[in-house]
Structures are given as structure tokens and as C-alpha cells.
Design a protein around this motif. Structure first.
Motif, PDB file in Angstrom:
ATOM      1  N   ASN A  53       0.827  -1.211   0.000  1.00 12.52           N
ATOM      2  CA  ASN A  53       0.000   0.000   0.000  1.00 12.52           C
ATOM      3  C   ASN A  53       0.857   1.255   0.000  1.00 12.52           C
ATOM      4  N   ASN A  54       1.987   1.233   0.720  1.00 15.16           N
ATOM      5  CA  ASN A  54       2.911   2.366   0.686  1.00 15.16           C
ATOM      6  C   ASN A  54       3.444   2.598  -0.722  1.00 15.16           C
ATOM      7  N   LEU A  55       3.802   1.507  -1.393  1.00 16.18           N
ATOM      8  CA  LEU A  55       4.321   1.632  -2.758  1.00 16.18           C
ATOM      9  C   LEU A  55       3.265   2.207  -3.695  1.00 16.18           C
ATOM     10  N   GLN A  56       2.033   1.757  -3.529  1.00 20.80           N
ATOM     11  CA  GLN A  56       0.945   2.291  -4.350  1.00 20.80           C
ATOM     12  C   GLN A  56       0.768   3.780  -4.079  1.00 20.80           C
ATOM     13  N   ARG A  57       0.839   4.173  -2.821  1.00 22.40           N
ATOM     14  CA  ARG A  57       0.703   5.590  -2.447  1.00 22.40           C
ATOM     15  C   ARG A  57       1.842   6.414  -3.045  1.00 22.40           C
ATOM     16  N   LEU A  58       3.055   5.889  -2.994  1.00 21.11           N
ATOM     17  CA  LEU A  58       4.188   6.605  -3.589  1.00 21.11           C
ATOM     18  C   LEU A  58       3.989   6.807  -5.087  1.00 21.11           C
ATOM     19  N   MET A  59       3.443   5.801  -5.753  1.00 20.10           N
ATOM     20  CA  MET A  59       3.188   5.924  -7.191  1.00 20.10           C
ATOM     21  C   MET A  59       2.097   6.965  -7.461  1.00 20.10           C
ATOM     22  N   GLN A  60       1.094   7.041  -6.584  1.00 28.54           N
ATOM     23  CA  GLN A  60       0.062   8.068  -6.718  1.00 28.54           C
ATOM     24  C   GLN A  60       0.676   9.459  -6.571  1.00 28.54           C
ATOM     25  N   ILE A  61       1.523   9.623  -5.569  1.00 30.62           N
ATOM     26  CA  ILE A  61       2.185  10.905  -5.330  1.00 30.62           C
ATOM     27  C   ILE A  61       3.019  11.285  -6.549  1.00 30.62           C
ATOM     28  N   LYS A  62       3.800  10.346  -7.034  1.00 28.79           N
ATOM     29  CA  LYS A  62       4.654  10.588  -8.200  1.00 28.79           C
ATOM     30  C   LYS A  62       3.812  11.023  -9.402  1.00 28.79           C
ATOM     31  N   ARG A  63       2.721  10.312  -9.649  1.00 23.76           N
ATOM     32  CA  ARG A  63       1.857  10.625 -10.785  1.00 23.76           C
ATOM     33  C   ARG A  63       1.241  12.018 -10.646  1.00 23.76           C
ATOM     34  N   LEU A  64       0.768  12.343  -9.455  1.00 20.80           N
ATOM     35  CA  LEU A  64       0.144  13.645  -9.230  1.00 20.80           C
ATOM     36  C   LEU A  64       1.148  14.782  -9.387  1.00 20.80           C
ATOM     37  N   LEU A  65       2.345  14.586  -8.880  1.00 25.48           N
ATOM     38  CA  LEU A  65       3.371  15.621  -9.020  1.00 25.48           C
ATOM     39  C   LEU A  65       3.825  15.750 -10.478  1.00 25.48           C
ATOM     40  N   ASN A  66       3.875  14.633 -11.191  1.00 24.90           N
ATOM     41  CA  ASN A  66       4.215  14.688 -12.621  1.00 24.90           C
ATOM     42  C   ASN A  66       3.140  15.409 -13.429  1.00 24.90           C
ATOM     43  N   ASP A  67       1.902  15.386 -12.916  1.00 24.93           N
ATOM     44  CA  ASP A  67       0.795  16.100 -13.563  1.00 24.93           C
ATOM     45  C   ASP A  67       0.798  17.576 -13.178  1.00 24.93           C
ATOM     46  N   GLU A  68       1.890  18.026 -12.574  1.00 26.14           N
ATOM     47  CA  GLU A  68       2.133  19.425 -12.214  1.00 26.14           C
ATOM     48  C   GLU A  68       1.208  19.956 -11.121  1.00 26.14           C
ATOM     49  N   HIS A  69       0.789  19.074 -10.210  1.00 23.65           N
ATOM     50  CA  HIS A  69       0.053  19.524  -9.028  1.00 23.65           C
ATOM     51  C   HIS A  69       1.067  19.991  -7.988  1.00 23.65           C
ATOM     52  N   HIS A  70       0.689  20.992  -7.217  1.00 24.55           N
ATOM     53  CA  HIS A  70       1.530  21.465  -6.127  1.00 24.55           C
ATOM     54  C   HIS A  70       1.371  20.539  -4.930  1.00 24.55           C
ATOM     55  N   LEU A  71       2.299  20.619  -4.002  1.00 22.75           N
ATOM     56  CA  LEU A  71       2.296  19.734  -2.839  1.00 22.75           C
ATOM     57  C   LEU A  71       0.979  19.807  -2.065  1.00 22.75           C
ATOM     58  N   ASP A  72       0.453  21.006  -1.845  1.00 24.99           N
ATOM     59  CA  ASP A  72      -0.823  21.135  -1.130  1.00 24.99           C
ATOM     60  C   ASP A  72      -1.964  20.500  -1.915  1.00 24.99           C
ATOM     61  N   GLN A  73      -1.945  20.635  -3.237  1.00 22.28           N
ATOM     62  CA  GLN A  73      -2.965  20.005  -4.067  1.00 22.28           C
ATOM     63  C   GLN A  73      -2.868  18.486  -3.968  1.00 22.28           C
ATOM     64  N   VAL A  74      -1.653  17.979  -3.976  1.00 18.40           N
ATOM     65  CA  VAL A  74      -1.436  16.537  -3.862  1.00 18.40           C
ATOM     66  C   VAL A  74      -1.983  16.044  -2.527  1.00 18.40           C
ATOM     67  N   ARG A  75      -1.711  16.772  -1.471  1.00 11.99           N
ATOM     68  CA  ARG A  75      -2.197  16.396  -0.143  1.00 11.99           C
ATOM     69  C   ARG A  75      -3.729  16.340  -0.142  1.00 11.99           C
ATOM     70  N   GLN A  76      -4.375  17.340  -0.740  1.00 12.24           N
ATOM     71  CA  GLN A  76      -5.837  17.382  -0.799  1.00 12.24           C
ATOM     72  C   GLN A  76      -6.386  16.234  -1.649  1.00 12.24           C
ATOM     73  N   LEU A  77      -5.762  15.977  -2.783  1.00  9.14           N
ATOM     74  CA  LEU A  77      -6.225  14.897  -3.657  1.00  9.14           C
ATOM     75  C   LEU A  77      -6.071  13.533  -2.979  1.00  9.14           C
ATOM     76  N   LEU A  78      -4.966  13.342  -2.284  1.00 11.14           N
ATOM     77  CA  LEU A  78      -4.753  12.080  -1.570  1.00 11.14           C
ATOM     78  C   LEU A  78      -5.790  11.914  -0.457  1.00 11.14           C
ATOM     79  N   ALA A  79      -6.106  12.994   0.240  1.00  6.63           N
ATOM     80  CA  ALA A  79      -7.118  12.925   1.299  1.00  6.63           C
ATOM     81  C   ALA A  79      -8.472  12.553   0.705  1.00  6.63           C
ATOM     82  N   LYS A  80      -8.798  13.137  -0.447  1.00  2.94           N
ATOM     83  CA  LYS A  80     -10.063  12.806  -1.108  1.00  2.94           C
ATOM     84  C   LYS A  80     -10.062  11.341  -1.554  1.00  2.94           C
ATOM     85  N   MET A  81      -8.946  10.864  -2.092  1.00  3.14           N
ATOM     86  CA  MET A  81      -8.847   9.462  -2.495  1.00  3.14           C
ATOM     87  C   MET A  81      -9.041   8.546  -1.288  1.00  3.14           C
ATOM     88  N   ASP A  82      -8.470   8.932  -0.147  1.00 11.13           N
ATOM     89  CA  ASP A  82      -8.608   8.130   1.069  1.00 11.13           C
ATOM     90  C   ASP A  82     -10.065   8.066   1.513  1.00 11.13           C
TER      91      ASP A  82
END
Length: 122
Positions: A53-82
Motif C-alpha cells: 500500500n505504501n508503494l501504491q501511495r508513492l506511485m500516486q504521489i509521483k503521478r500527481l506531481l508529474n501532472d504538475e500539481h503542487h504539494l498542497d494540491q497533492v495532499r488534498q487529492l490524496l485525502a479525497k482518495m482516502d
């Protein structure tokens, strides 16, 4: 919790394996952890241990950051996914419970018996 989920939560992989599987650097992983994007288990000797699950989360983070989301946006998107994942899991548990209650009820047995032997109620 089912066996598959327990295995996915089992933190046994060292950081070297996480680096190879995700394509991230140790520095990136530490940065994500420091910024509360991921929570990583520690061994008794304080080494990071990763689960599937950690590896999957890291891949989500990587993908979101590659899509040019800012760190705060990534945090919000991950919270929504959770939240979405939790709601999906709760709905599945409710459906399973409803099915089990129905199967345990006398009405379920009566209708099942009548379907098996149509001459019972003639």
C-alpha cells in the motif's frame, strides 16, 4: 479485514526495494514522508519499512506531481482518495453484512427451500 488487505498492509520492504519499484529516490521518499504525504513504518532499528500500500501511495504521489500539481494540491487529492476508498470499503462491508443477515434469516431459508423443492408448498 481480509487476508489480501492484511498482506498489502504488511510493512516488510526496505527502502532500496521501494526505490527500485517506484523509480523515486530516497530523498524524494523522505521528502514526501516529511511533508505528511505518506506514513511509513519503522523497524526496531529505525529503518523505513514499506508495504504494498505504501508503494501504491508513492506511485500516486509521483503521478500527481508529474501532472504538475503542487504539494498542497497533492495532499488534498490524496485525502479525497482516502475518503473515497473508505466510503467504498464501508459500502462493501454494508452489502456483505446485508447479504449475510438475509442468508441467516428464516425468510431466506424458506424461499431457498421452496426453490429447491417446488412441491413443498403445493
Amino acid at each position: 479485514m481480509d487476508q489480501e488487505q492484511l498482506q498489502a498492509d504488511l510493512a516488510i520492504l526496505p527502502i532500496g526495494t521501494a526505490i527500485k519499484l517506484t523509480g523515486l529516490t530516497a530523498r524524494q521518499i523522505r521528502y514526501y514522508e516529511a511533508n505528511d504525504l505518506i506514513s511509513i513504518a519503522r523497524s526496531d532499528s529505525n529503518q523505513r519499512l514499506f508495504s504494498l500500500n505504501n508503494l501504491q501511495r508513492l506511485m500516486q504521489i509521483k503521478r500527481l506531481l508529474n501532472d504538475e500539481h503542487h504539494l498542497d494540491q497533492v495532499r488534498q487529492l490524496l485525502a479525497k482518495m482516502d475518503v473515497d476508498h473508505l466510503e467504498h470499503h464501508e459500502n462493501r462491508v454494508r452489502r456483505n453484512l446485508k447479504d449475510e443477515v438475509w442468508l441467516a434469516s428464516p425468510f431466506s431459508r424458506a424461499s431457498a427451500n421452496s426453490r429447491q423443492n417446488p412441491f413443498l408448498h403445493s
